[in-house]
Design a protein around this motif. Structure first.
Motif, PDB file in Angstrom:
ATOM      1  N   UNK A   1       0.805  -1.199   0.000  1.00 43.85           N
ATOM      2  CA  UNK A   1       0.000   0.000   0.000  1.00 43.85           C
ATOM      3  C   UNK A   1       0.849   1.265   0.000  1.00 43.85           C
ATOM      4  N   UNK A   2       1.945   1.244   0.702  1.00 43.91           N
ATOM      5  CA  UNK A   2       2.780   2.439   0.791  1.00 43.91           C
ATOM      6  C   UNK A   2       3.385   2.797  -0.561  1.00 43.91           C
ATOM      7  N   UNK A   3       3.635   1.801  -1.408  1.00 48.13           N
ATOM      8  CA  UNK A   3       4.210   2.082  -2.720  1.00 48.13           C
ATOM      9  C   UNK A   3       3.237   2.853  -3.601  1.00 48.13           C
ATOM     10  N   UNK A   4       1.964   2.562  -3.504  1.00 48.96           N
ATOM     11  CA  UNK A   4       0.978   3.224  -4.352  1.00 48.96           C
ATOM     12  C   UNK A   4       0.759   4.683  -3.975  1.00 48.96           C
ATOM     13  N   UNK A   5       1.011   5.053  -2.755  1.00 47.66           N
ATOM     14  CA  UNK A   5       0.814   6.442  -2.346  1.00 47.66           C
ATOM     15  C   UNK A   5       1.823   7.378  -2.994  1.00 47.66           C
ATOM     16  N   UNK A   6       2.997   6.892  -3.315  1.00 49.20           N
ATOM     17  CA  UNK A   6       4.015   7.720  -3.935  1.00 49.20           C
ATOM     18  C   UNK A   6       3.778   7.947  -5.414  1.00 49.20           C
ATOM     19  N   UNK A   7       2.945   7.126  -6.039  1.00 45.61           N
ATOM     20  CA  UNK A   7       2.677   7.287  -7.454  1.00 45.61           C
ATOM     21  C   UNK A   7       1.665   8.406  -7.652  1.00 45.61           C
ATOM     22  N   UNK A   8       1.407   8.728  -8.912  1.00 49.12           N
ATOM     23  CA  UNK A   8       0.556   9.883  -9.188  1.00 49.12           C
ATOM     24  C   UNK A   8      -0.929   9.601  -9.016  1.00 49.12           C
ATOM     25  N   UNK A   9      -1.344   8.402  -8.701  1.00 48.22           N
ATOM     26  CA  UNK A   9      -2.735   8.140  -8.400  1.00 48.22           C
ATOM     27  C   UNK A   9      -3.358   7.133  -9.349  1.00 48.22           C
ATOM     28  N   UNK A  10      -4.623   6.833  -9.107  1.00 54.12           N
ATOM     29  CA  UNK A  10      -5.314   5.861  -9.945  1.00 54.12           C
ATOM     30  C   UNK A  10      -5.582   6.411 -11.340  1.00 54.12           C
ATOM     31  N   UNK A  11      -6.041   5.544 -12.204  1.00 53.01           N
ATOM     32  CA  UNK A  11      -6.277   5.920 -13.597  1.00 53.01           C
ATOM     33  C   UNK A  11      -7.359   6.996 -13.707  1.00 53.01           C
ATOM     34  N   UNK A  12      -8.316   7.011 -12.787  1.00 54.57           N
ATOM     35  CA  UNK A  12      -9.358   8.045 -12.844  1.00 54.57           C
ATOM     36  C   UNK A  12      -8.764   9.436 -12.685  1.00 54.57           C
ATOM     37  N   UNK A  13      -7.790   9.553 -11.797  1.00 55.16           N
ATOM     38  CA  UNK A  13      -7.131  10.841 -11.591  1.00 55.16           C
ATOM     39  C   UNK A  13      -6.366  11.258 -12.835  1.00 55.16           C
ATOM     40  N   UNK A  14      -5.705  10.303 -13.463  1.00 52.56           N
ATOM     41  CA  UNK A  14      -4.973  10.618 -14.694  1.00 52.56           C
ATOM     42  C   UNK A  14      -5.923  11.028 -15.817  1.00 52.56           C
ATOM     43  N   UNK A  15      -7.058  10.361 -15.922  1.00 56.34           N
ATOM     44  CA  UNK A  15      -8.017  10.714 -16.967  1.00 56.34           C
ATOM     45  C   UNK A  15      -8.630  12.095 -16.727  1.00 56.34           C
ATOM     46  N   UNK A  16      -8.902  12.421 -15.479  1.00 53.35           N
ATOM     47  CA  UNK A  16      -9.425  13.749 -15.169  1.00 53.35           C
ATOM     48  C   UNK A  16      -8.393  14.817 -15.517  1.00 53.35           C
ATOM     49  N   UNK A  17      -7.140  14.566 -15.188  1.00 46.14           N
ATOM     50  CA  UNK A  17      -6.096  15.540 -15.530  1.00 46.14           C
ATOM     51  C   UNK A  17      -5.901  15.620 -17.043  1.00 46.14           C
ATOM     52  N   UNK A  18      -6.105  14.499 -17.743  1.00 45.00           N
ATOM     53  CA  UNK A  18      -6.013  14.516 -19.202  1.00 45.00           C
ATOM     54  C   UNK A  18      -7.092  15.411 -19.789  1.00 45.00           C
ATOM     55  N   UNK A  19      -8.332  15.255 -19.350  1.00 39.88           N
ATOM     56  CA  UNK A  19      -9.401  16.084 -19.882  1.00 39.88           C
ATOM     57  C   UNK A  19      -9.223  17.549 -19.513  1.00 39.88           C
TER      58      UNK A  19
END
Length: 91
Positions: free
Chosen positions: A1-19
């Motif tokens: 779990x700790x490894x995922x917190x350092x990444x930029x987030x789930x795919x939904x967050x990336x798609x929102x930033x893309x739009x």
């Protein structure tokens, strides 16, 4: 779990930033495409097809999806480059 917190987030967050980034990148791509076509039409009697516009938009979208934190800097660099060229031409 700790490894995922350092990444930029789930795919939904990336798609929102893309739009959200497409709100700025599509007008930038259209502006650059029109500007290049204007220069080509005036000085070299040619033009770029709309495939180049679609390709530019797709490149911006891929960059925004792959590099969400760096993309605003990339887009800012494009606009600074446009401003430098305009200043160099004396507009």
């Amino acid at each position: 779990m700790a490894r995922n917190r350092g990444q930029s987030g789930p795919i939904e967050t990336r798609l929102i930033s893309l739009f959200a980034s497409l709100f700025f990148s599509i007008p930038t791509a259209v502006f650059v495409w029109l500007w290049v076509n204007l220069e080509l039409a005036v000085y070299w009697d040619g033009f770029l097809s709309s495939r180049y516009l679609i390709s530019c938009i797709l490149v911006f979208a891929v960059l925004a999806l792959l590099l969400p934190k760096l993309f605003p800097s990339i887009l800012g660099g494009v606009w600074r480059g446009i401003a430098k060229v305009w200043h160099w031409w004396g507009w």
